[in-house]
Motif scaffolding. Sequence first.
Motif, PDB file in Angstrom:
ATOM      1  N   LYS A 235       0.908  -1.169   0.298  1.00  0.00           N
ATOM      2  CA  LYS A 235      -0.244  -0.203   0.102  1.00  0.00           C
ATOM      3  C   LYS A 235       0.990   1.143   0.205  1.00  0.00           C
ATOM      4  O   LYS A 235       2.415   0.913   0.343  1.00  0.00           O
ATOM      5  N   PRO A 236       0.044   2.125  -0.678  1.00  0.00           N
ATOM      6  CA  PRO A 236       0.846   3.455  -0.595  1.00  0.00           C
ATOM      7  C   PRO A 236       1.337   3.635   0.662  1.00  0.00           C
ATOM      8  O   PRO A 236       0.863   3.889   1.571  1.00  0.00           O
ATOM      9  N   ASN A 237       2.131   4.892   0.968  1.00  0.00           N
ATOM     10  CA  ASN A 237       2.484   4.746   2.465  1.00  0.00           C
ATOM     11  C   ASN A 237       3.600   6.274   2.276  1.00  0.00           C
ATOM     12  O   ASN A 237       4.727   6.415   2.333  1.00  0.00           O
ATOM     13  N   PHE A 238       3.131   7.596   2.203  1.00  0.00           N
ATOM     14  CA  PHE A 238       3.446   8.646   2.236  1.00  0.00           C
ATOM     15  C   PHE A 238       3.677   9.319   3.532  1.00  0.00           C
ATOM     16  O   PHE A 238       4.002   9.647   3.816  1.00  0.00           O
ATOM     17  N   VAL A 239       2.283   9.555   4.123  1.00  0.00           N
ATOM     18  CA  VAL A 239       2.110  10.744   5.347  1.00  0.00           C
ATOM     19  C   VAL A 239       2.392  10.097   6.643  1.00  0.00           C
ATOM     20  O   VAL A 239       2.900  10.845   7.106  1.00  0.00           O
TER      21      VAL A 239
END
Length: 449
Positions: A235-239
């Motif tokens: 999964k995208p893990n940006f924040v």
Amino acid sequence: MKKRLLSVILAATMTAALMAGCGGNGSKSSSKKSAAKGVDTSKEGDHELSVYAWDKNFNIPALEAAEKAYQKKDPDFKLKIIEQSQSSDVEDAVTLAGSSNDYSALPDIVLFQDHYFNRYVHDYPKAWSDAINKTNINWDDFGQEKLSYSTIDGTHYGVPVDNGTVIFAYRTDILKECGYTIDDLTGITWDKFDEIGKKVYQKTGKYLLSMDGDGNDLPYMMLQAEGVSQFKDGKPNFVDNKTMVDIINVIAKLQKDNVLYLANDWSDYTDQTIVGDMVAGVMNGNWIIPTIEQVKDNSGKWEITSMPTLTGAEGYASNGGSSLYITSNCKKTDLAADFLAYTFGGGDGAKETYDAALTNGGVITTNITCGKSDVYTKGVAYFNDQPIYQKIVEMGSKVNTVEQSDYHYIARENVAAAIHNIIDGTSVKDALKEAQDQVTFAMEGNDQK
């Protein structure tokens, strides 16, 4: 900001559409053949293989070199290279075959982009042969990060062709004018890089770095140099990714301080900032070297080194690249596997293959042993007689392996939009949350298909 959000949504939609599309064409000679119509491999001789590839000035000379090298072992061998106009043509051909559950139109071998392969194995597992996994290739003799793309669940499906190792090239004459050497830019923090870059801009008006602002590869490369990915558990893990937040803050500061120039598009990046001589530094996959070399007057003024990092340790990353894969339509898998192992796989014909591929097309190997040949250790005049190719192979062996995603390019576009929004005044947290939500939306939308 709304315009940027809309453009990102459209880009994600177009990317998803491309994945579901079909088409592609090309040829090695004047005889044209549509990729959609496929290759009749049943008419091939016992010593002949067919391959889809793109780029007549880069990848195809490498394949021609491999064909010639393998003919030392099998004089009757022939490699039928069917040129595609771009990499997406190969992806479209596999998509068409997979969608119809008919792989008979595929060639024996395809050149495939590294970042996309995992997804195509997941979506179309029947499209591929694992014959290469049964060869005696010494996989430890390759950069392990490069192999991470073509190795799925412990099984090798492909053999690397080109090396995407990132270089940071600097104009040493401009550094000298400002009181620095390339050693001062090696093994430094991004804060120190910013400090030096501000002085370079103030004295010369040149930026120390540029990048395509829409297809911004900086976040990915800078993160990989830290050993961190934009994704976590698929999964995208940006924040909540502290390293990513720190990297994005660095990029915004570099832009604000006139150290980084964000170009409007790819053409502006290559033609205006690099060929147009706006910059004293270039950081990207080593395939950017021919663009740098277009400015003949700057020959002898460039040298390369590693990347800065947040900690000051020398940074290593990779950006781009492709590998060769045997398809399920191949009726001569033993021949295909032996050909790849003998040439690109580090066998008896590897040195000849890679030396000619570098000389004729600029393709740099990821094979550590082949990177020590006389061709690789020779100094390159344009880069002040540095043996840059040997150095690139060495740096490639140190690149961190990080979690990859089939949505790499969608993430790149959304993070690029987030950077623009941050520069326009949006908070880092809000901009990254918006980008993360957009990537999540694209991923969930595809899973529902």
